[in-house]
Design a protein around this motif. Structure first.
Motif, PDB file in Angstrom:
ATOM      1  N   UNK A  25      -1.832 -31.014 -44.415  1.00  0.00           N
ATOM      2  CA  UNK A  25      -0.466 -31.513 -44.394  1.00  0.00           C
ATOM      3  C   UNK A  25       0.009 -31.653 -45.831  1.00  0.00           C
ATOM      4  N   UNK A  26       1.309 -31.617 -46.015  1.00  0.00           N
ATOM      5  CA  UNK A  26       1.900 -31.817 -47.339  1.00  0.00           C
ATOM      6  C   UNK A  26       2.891 -32.967 -47.222  1.00  0.00           C
ATOM      7  N   UNK A  27       2.786 -33.919 -48.157  1.00  0.00           N
ATOM      8  CA  UNK A  27       3.657 -35.081 -48.119  1.00  0.00           C
ATOM      9  C   UNK A  27       4.217 -35.370 -49.496  1.00  0.00           C
ATOM     10  N   UNK A  28       5.278 -36.145 -49.528  1.00  0.00           N
ATOM     11  CA  UNK A  28       5.818 -36.684 -50.770  1.00  0.00           C
ATOM     12  C   UNK A  28       5.260 -38.101 -50.893  1.00  0.00           C
ATOM     13  N   UNK A  29       4.379 -38.349 -51.855  1.00  0.00           N
ATOM     14  CA  UNK A  29       3.693 -39.655 -51.935  1.00  0.00           C
ATOM     15  C   UNK A  29       4.605 -40.773 -52.425  1.00  0.00           C
ATOM     16  N   UNK A  30       5.418 -41.298 -51.536  1.00  0.00           N
ATOM     17  CA  UNK A  30       6.360 -42.365 -51.894  1.00  0.00           C
ATOM     18  C   UNK A  30       5.943 -43.713 -51.331  1.00  0.00           C
ATOM     19  N   UNK A  31       4.789 -43.756 -50.671  1.00  0.00           N
ATOM     20  CA  UNK A  31       4.297 -45.012 -50.120  1.00  0.00           C
ATOM     21  C   UNK A  31       3.030 -45.416 -50.863  1.00  0.00           C
ATOM     22  N   UNK A  32       2.544 -46.607 -50.588  1.00  0.00           N
ATOM     23  CA  UNK A  32       1.383 -47.131 -51.309  1.00  0.00           C
ATOM     24  C   UNK A  32       0.071 -46.525 -50.849  1.00  0.00           C
ATOM     25  N   UNK A  33      -0.030 -46.211 -49.555  1.00  0.00           N
ATOM     26  CA  UNK A  33      -1.321 -45.737 -49.057  1.00  0.00           C
ATOM     27  C   UNK A  33      -1.163 -44.903 -47.793  1.00  0.00           C
ATOM     28  N   UNK A  34      -2.254 -44.219 -47.461  1.00  0.00           N
ATOM     29  CA  UNK A  34      -2.335 -43.401 -46.255  1.00  0.00           C
ATOM     30  C   UNK A  34      -3.505 -43.911 -45.434  1.00  0.00           C
ATOM     31  N   UNK A  35      -3.235 -44.367 -44.225  1.00  0.00           N
ATOM     32  CA  UNK A  35      -4.286 -44.804 -43.311  1.00  0.00           C
ATOM     33  C   UNK A  35      -4.657 -43.600 -42.458  1.00  0.00           C
ATOM     34  N   UNK A  36      -5.906 -43.164 -42.577  1.00  0.00           N
ATOM     35  CA  UNK A  36      -6.326 -41.924 -41.944  1.00  0.00           C
ATOM     36  C   UNK A  36      -7.520 -42.170 -41.038  1.00  0.00           C
ATOM     37  N   UNK A  37      -7.421 -41.710 -39.806  1.00  0.00           N
ATOM     38  CA  UNK A  37      -8.516 -41.794 -38.858  1.00  0.00           C
ATOM     39  C   UNK A  37      -8.910 -40.405 -38.410  1.00  0.00           C
ATOM     40  N   UNK A  38     -10.213 -40.135 -38.364  1.00  0.00           N
ATOM     41  CA  UNK A  38     -10.722 -38.809 -38.015  1.00  0.00           C
ATOM     42  C   UNK A  38     -11.701 -38.901 -36.857  1.00  0.00           C
ATOM     43  N   UNK A  39     -11.875 -37.789 -36.166  1.00  0.00           N
ATOM     44  CA  UNK A  39     -12.906 -37.657 -35.150  1.00  0.00           C
ATOM     45  C   UNK A  39     -13.675 -36.374 -35.458  1.00  0.00           C
ATOM     46  N   UNK A  40     -15.007 -36.436 -35.384  1.00  0.00           N
ATOM     47  CA  UNK A  40     -15.850 -35.263 -35.603  1.00  0.00           C
ATOM     48  C   UNK A  40     -16.789 -35.096 -34.422  1.00  0.00           C
ATOM     49  N   UNK A  41     -17.269 -33.866 -34.248  1.00  0.00           N
ATOM     50  CA  UNK A  41     -18.224 -33.596 -33.175  1.00  0.00           C
ATOM     51  C   UNK A  41     -19.134 -32.452 -33.603  1.00  0.00           C
ATOM     52  N   UNK A  42     -20.409 -32.601 -33.323  1.00  0.00           N
ATOM     53  CA  UNK A  42     -21.384 -31.545 -33.580  1.00  0.00           C
ATOM     54  C   UNK A  42     -21.415 -30.572 -32.412  1.00  0.00           C
TER      55      UNK A  42
END
Length: 160
Positions: free
Chosen positions: A58-75
């Motif tokens: 994704x591409x964003x304009x960093x105008x906020x203080x932080x990015x809360x990111x949650x991921x899911x992975x699977x083998x």
């Protein structure tokens, strides 16, 4: 000259102030969602390369203080061979801000972190990449024929 009449009742004024503060608190919790787009040639979200490959970005304009990111992975499991790997989140093409392992089991794992965007505030565009690679397990068979295919996907991405 306009005049403003205030209620002489202290409890009524206090109730009005509490209501205004509650409104301000609710609006402070609004968040912007950041969409991610699949980039893998094998489509979402599986990959079987042994080198890090961008699967989502994704591409964003960093105008906020932080990015809360949650991921899911699977083998993956190919026959009786479990396949696992590694994942990382890359910002600005080179900065690894999150990383972890994809367990060599066919079960979901979750990761979450709040990423500080302060070092990127001067940029007009900031690319965020979710990358994954296969490190252990099957080398033949699997979803694409070259071994187990591990997966990663964003669960949520909120600009705070």
């Amino acid at each position: 000259m306009p005049q403003h009449a205030t209620s002489p009742d202290f409890l009524q004024r206090l109730a009005e102030l509490e209501d205004q503060v509650a409104q301000l608190r609710r609006t402070g919790w609004e968040r912007d969602e950041l969409p991610f787009y699949p980039t893998s040639l094998h489509t979402m979200p599986y990959e079987d390369n042994t080198a890090f490959t961008t699967v989502w970005e994704s591409i964003l304009a960093p105008r906020t203080a932080s990015l809360s990111l949650g991921l899911v992975t699977i083998g993956d499991v190919v026959g009786t061979t479990n396949t696992g790997g590694a994942w990382q989140v890359v910002m600005a093409q080179t900065d690894i801000v999150m990383s972890g392992a994809v367990a060599a089991t066919f079960s979901y794992q979750f990761a979450a972190q709040v990423i500080d965007l302060a070092p990127y505030r001067a940029l007009t565009e900031l690319k965020v990449q979710l990358q994954v690679r296969r490190t252990v397990g099957a080398t033949t068979g699997g979803k694409f024929g070259t071994g187990g295919a591990i997966g990663i996907a964003p669960r949520y991405a909120r600009l705070l």
